[in-house]
Motif scaffolding. Structure first.
Motif, PDB file in Angstrom:
ATOM      1  N   ARG B  50      -1.255  -3.782  -3.735  1.00 47.58           N
ATOM      2  CA  ARG B  50      -0.223  -3.351  -2.000  1.00 47.58           C
ATOM      3  C   ARG B  50      -0.087  -2.115  -1.537  1.00 47.58           C
ATOM      4  N   VAL B  54      -1.377  -0.114   1.287  1.00 43.87           N
ATOM      5  CA  VAL B  54      -0.645   0.427   2.305  1.00 43.87           C
ATOM      6  C   VAL B  54      -1.324   2.171   2.356  1.00 43.87           C
ATOM      7  N   LEU B  55      -1.775   2.262   1.254  1.00 42.69           N
ATOM      8  CA  LEU B  55      -2.426   4.072   1.050  1.00 42.69           C
ATOM      9  C   LEU B  55      -3.085   3.746   1.957  1.00 42.69           C
ATOM     10  N   ARG B  57      -4.658   2.093   3.892  1.00 42.15           N
ATOM     11  CA  ARG B  57      -4.407   2.184   5.699  1.00 42.15           C
ATOM     12  C   ARG B  57      -3.434   3.638   6.017  1.00 42.15           C
ATOM     13  N   GLY B  58      -2.975   3.818   5.642  1.00 44.78           N
ATOM     14  CA  GLY B  58      -2.494   5.331   6.413  1.00 44.78           C
ATOM     15  C   GLY B  58      -4.124   6.251   6.267  1.00 44.78           C
ATOM     16  N   PHE B  59      -3.855   6.358   5.080  1.00 44.98           N
ATOM     17  CA  PHE B  59      -5.199   7.285   5.023  1.00 44.98           C
ATOM     18  C   PHE B  59      -6.728   7.349   6.388  1.00 44.98           C
ATOM     19  N   ASN B  61      -5.851   5.854   8.657  1.00 46.86           N
ATOM     20  CA  ASN B  61      -5.422   5.912  10.560  1.00 46.86           C
ATOM     21  C   ASN B  61      -5.442   7.512  10.307  1.00 46.86           C
ATOM     22  N   GLU B  62      -5.383   8.034   9.386  1.00 51.20           N
ATOM     23  CA  GLU B  62      -5.421   9.687   9.650  1.00 51.20           C
ATOM     24  C   GLU B  62      -7.141  10.032   9.713  1.00 51.20           C
ATOM     25  N   CYS B  63      -7.582   9.403   9.105  1.00 54.46           N
ATOM     26  CA  CYS B  63      -8.938  10.308   9.050  1.00 54.46           C
ATOM     27  C   CYS B  63     -10.272   9.080   8.930  1.00 54.46           C
ATOM     28  N   VAL B  68     -11.585  13.711   3.940  1.00 50.32           N
ATOM     29  CA  VAL B  68     -10.523  14.726   4.607  1.00 50.32           C
ATOM     30  C   VAL B  68     -10.556  15.756   4.539  1.00 50.32           C
ATOM     31  N   PHE B 110      -8.205  11.041  -3.344  1.00 48.77           N
ATOM     32  CA  PHE B 110      -6.805  11.076  -2.685  1.00 48.77           C
ATOM     33  C   PHE B 110      -5.554  10.540  -3.548  1.00 48.77           C
ATOM     34  N   LEU B 114      -2.657  11.167  -7.155  1.00 51.97           N
ATOM     35  CA  LEU B 114      -1.472  10.857  -6.634  1.00 51.97           C
ATOM     36  C   LEU B 114      -0.810   9.789  -7.283  1.00 51.97           C
ATOM     37  N   LEU B 117       0.277  11.967 -10.549  1.00 50.54           N
ATOM     38  CA  LEU B 117       1.524  12.955 -10.187  1.00 50.54           C
ATOM     39  C   LEU B 117       2.559  12.411  -9.516  1.00 50.54           C
ATOM     40  N   LEU B 118       2.020  10.885  -9.584  1.00 52.00           N
ATOM     41  CA  LEU B 118       3.593  10.146  -9.369  1.00 52.00           C
ATOM     42  C   LEU B 118       3.807   9.279 -10.339  1.00 52.00           C
ATOM     43  N   ILE B 215       6.824   7.254  -4.297  1.00 47.50           N
ATOM     44  CA  ILE B 215       6.271   6.276  -3.225  1.00 47.50           C
ATOM     45  C   ILE B 215       7.083   5.171  -3.330  1.00 47.50           C
TER      46      ILE B 215
END
Lengths: 563, 215
Positions: B50, B54-55, B57-59, B61-63, B68, B110, B114, B117-118, B215
């Motif tokens: 999930r 989400v990640l 879809r956002g990614f 959308n932006e690119c 990137v 990416f 993440l 790091l998270l 996140i």
């Protein structure tokens, strides 16, 4: 962009690890995002059309209806969806805004409907994307002007007066709406009649009459029947003055009235007479006095009160003032360039008429407006004609319809505008919301009062005019060439006139003296489509723009040609 | 099933990784990168499906092109730090993300970063940070690299800092850092020295804990 921030936030936070080891103190806790990442699909039912979207998508813009808790008011418990009783077509665009971050304005939609939807959903129109912003602004401005104009029209309708109106108000009303009372109507027609009489008198008094006995030379009628004309002039001026004073008295706001255009025209129309009365009869000022008499021709503008068409023309000019200004400027530039070149080209020649650059201006102007010069030019200049009439190239593709409007204007008086369809075609290619019906409505304006464009002919016509005025179309090139051209000739060869809109041939013989100026009515030569013009679609019209002027540089005169 | 999905999703088809800025726009329309399957990514990272969805879809959308590049990266980062000049730090970050040195960050890069790091362990996080500081990837952090990093961070912070840093001159800051980290005083900090020193420092440890589940 809100979407971007939401997406990249975890990354930005994670990247903060980078300076952790350098920090001297412990980092504060990051704000916990309780509206968690548990993304869910929301169902939005807009008048039966079901839209589905992620909750996060809507949350991107929390200050709108859909992004905030306001949408909970529209939540339907039974169907577990948000129900809006609004236009589904518009909603599509609204939803796309959430998805892409850009709000687009659909061109086929009514601007007011769109604005209302935006207001409902709590979206400010300022965020419309650049791609659609210009269109949106244009339409909005157009709409506002139309509305303002409509309310103005509504206020000026023939609604019955409030019962306790003063005589002053009634008088003003009578002036503004002649239809309200018989007296007003009578007065309206009487003034109209006298305007016509005055103008005709001005014209007729310059006609040469048979000379009185004992004299050989032809006299203008004005001198022969001096007394009669003077009486007529006095009568007209008296009527106009009376009318002006009455209007001034009746006007609700005198300052505003005095500043209005019509009032200025009235004053200009009657002032020369009074000035002439007080001016002494000496030689020095008589020249100035003659000039003043020219202003009497402004009486013809008083017809604006009687003719809506004239008013519309006035609005058109006003709203295209910037384009006209630019036109003047570019013409001036071209004149200066060519005059300079001509001057230096002709400098060495003996007996050249180009004695200075300003002297060359005249030649250039006359040639550019395709009147043709009257003196002959030397061989050098004959080989080097300036670039003739102002082509659309100078004006640019955007302004070619400028010239077309001139043709359209002519058609107003004549109903025989064969290029009307071309014009409307042309208009369709412009991106400024033209409509074909406009040209039909304008052309039938002076004719039948019925219109194809609406239930209210007057309104539709004005609307059409507003639309016209709001576009970048402009009327003819103002100062350089009026709708009448000046014919400059040495011989009395009548110029070629060919078209439906004909000058009376007699008019052209009015002045047979040398070097006389005659006002002649313009004619549209039926164009031989011989000129390729890159910017215009194929139509006979471009031919008009380049006029046959091959012989303009010889002794012969002129042809009257229009632009 | 995963294998089917994996074979059905196309492999990377990154063409013409040119660095010409003028061609960038054109490149973006041609280059289209699709990540490996969802299952593979789930296996490689510490995110569940999930979260990856989400990640992504956002990614996406932006690119929309799936990658990137550095310019976009810098712009994104500048949005978060409008008060200062984040471009230098973003550049170092970009290099740290772009493990393959391809010049652009794909979704896998990416998400991998993440994930570390998270959701990674303390050691992994510290390793990643070391990698960030080691600009030339030679395994050692020397004073110049550190000074560059610190200066970049100061630039980015502008007037406001988060976490709160005292107004040290970068040089003093670097000196303090080396004082703490460089155990054998050889002028460079190795990975082991770095790990050891950080794990000694309570502040750092506590701060690292905060990065769980951001996140």
């Amino acid at each position: 962009m809100a979407a971007g921030v939401a997406t990249w936030l975890p990354f930005a936070r994670a990247a903060a690890v980078g300076w952790l080891p350098l920090a001297k103190k412990t980092m504060p806790k990051p704000p916990v995002d309780n509206s968690s990442r548990s993304d869910e699909i929301l169902y939005v039912n807009v008048s039966g059309v079901r839209f589905q979207t992620w909750k996060n998508t809507l949350d991107r813009y929390p200050d709108t209806l859909l992004g905030s808790s306001e949408k909970e008011f529209f939540f339907n418990e039974e169907t577990q969806e948000y129900f809006f009783d609004r236009d589904p077509e518009m909603f599509r665009h609204i939803l796309n805004f959430y998805r892409t971050g850009k709000l687009h304005y659909p061109r086929h939609e009514c601007i007011q409907a769109f604005d209302e939807e935006l207001a409902f959903y709590g979206i400010v129109p300022e965020i419309i994307g650049d791609c659609c912003m210009e269109e949106y602004r244009d339409r909005k401005k157009e709409n506002q002007e139309r509305l303002a104009e409509d309310t103005e029209a509504n206020e000026a309708t023939d609604a019955p007066l409030p019962p306790h109106s003063t005589s002053r108000e009634r008088l003003w009303r009578a002036f503004e709406n002649p239809h309200t009372s018989t007296m007003a109507l009578v007065f309206y027609y009487v003034t109209g009649f006298f305007i016509a009489v005055s103008v005709i008198a001005n014209v007729v008094e310059t006609v040469p009459c048979r000379p009185p006995k004992g004299s050989v030379k032809d006299l203008p009628c004005g001198e022969k029947y001096q007394l009669a004309f003077f009486c007529m002039d006095t009568a007209c001026v008296l009527i106009f003055t009376f009318e002006y004073l009455m209007r001034l008295f009746a006007a609700p706001s005198r300052c505003k009235f005095m500043r209005s255009v019509m009032s200025v025209i009235d004053v200009v129309a009657i002032m020369p007479y009074y000035i002439g009365l007080v001016m002494p009869e000496n030689e020095d000022v008589s020249g100035a006095f003659v000039t003043l008499r020219v202003f009497r021709v402004f009486r013809i503008f008083k017809f604006s009160r009687h003719s809506q068409g004239l008013r519309i023309l006035g609005y058109t000019l006003k709203s295209c003032a910037s384009e006209l200004g630019f036109l003047l400027f570019s013409l001036t530039m071209a004149i200066i360039i060519f005059a300079t070149v001509m001057f230096y080209a002709e400098k060495g020649t003996k007996g050249s008429t180009f004695t200075s650059i300003p002297a060359s201006f005249w030649y250039t102007i006359v040639t550019m407006t395709t009147l043709g010069p009257v003196w002959d030019s030397s061989l050098v200049s004959g080989c080097f004609p300036p670039d003739g009439p102002v082509d659309p190239v100078l004006l640019g593709p955007k302004h070619h319809h400028l010239l077309h409007l001139q043709l359209l204007w002519f058609s107003l008086s004549n109903h025989e505008f064969t290029d009307e369809m071309t014009y409307s075609e042309l208009c369709m290619t412009e991106s400024v919301g033209f409509r074909t019906s406009r040209s039909t409505s304008l052309s039938s304006q002076q004719g039948a009062q019925n219109n194809s464009t609406g239930c209210c002919p007057r309104r539709a016509r004005r609307r059409a005019a507003m639309r016209l005025a709001n576009s970048t179309v402009s009327v003819s090139r103002g100062s350089v060439q009026e709708l009448d051209t000046l014919q400059f000739k040495t011989t009395s060869i009548p110029p070629q006139t060919r078209s439906s809109l004909n000058a009376q041939p007699d008019d052209l013989k009015l002045n047979c003296g040398d070097q006389d100026f005659t006002a002649a009515i313009i004619s549209i030569p039926t164009p031989p489509a011989n000129t390729p013009d890159e910017s215009l679609p194929p139509s006979p019209v471009p031919g008009i723009l380049r006029n046959t002027r091959a012989t303009a540089y010889t002794h012969e005169t002129v042809k009257i040609s229009s632009l | 099933m995963g294998a089917v999905v994996g074979t059905l999703t196309m492999q990377t088809k990154q063409r013409r990784p040119s660095r010409d800025k003028a061609d960038d726009d054109l490149e973006m329309t041609i280059v289209c990168h699709r990540p490996e399957g969802l299952d593979q990514l789930e296996a490689q990272t510490n995110f569940n499906k999930r979260e990856l969805q989400v990640l992504y879809r956002g990614f996406k959308n932006e690119c929309p092109s799936g990658v990137v590049n550095e310019e976009t990266f810098k712009q994104i980062y500048s949005q978060f730090f409008p008060h200062g000049d984040a471009s230098t730090y973003a550049h170092y970050l970009f290099n740290a993300f772009d493990t393959g040195n391809t010049g652009s960050i794909k979704f896998e890069d990416f998400v991998t970063a993440l994930s570390i790091l998270l959701r990674g362990s303390v050691t992994e996080k510290l390793q990643w940070t070391f990698n960030l500081y080691d600009i030339n990837r030679d395994g050692y952090i020397n004073k110049e690299e550190m000074t560059d990093i610190v200066r970049a961070i100061y630039d980015m912070m502008g007037k406001y800092t988060y976490p709160v840093l005292k107004t040290d001159a970068p040089k003093q800051h670097v000196d303090a850092f080396f004082q703490k980290m460089d155990k054998n005083r050889d002028g460079v900090v190795t990975l082991d020295e770095f790990l050891f020193s950080c794990q000694e420092d309570e502040n750092i440890m506590r701060s690292l804990q905060l990065f769980e589940n951001v996140i």
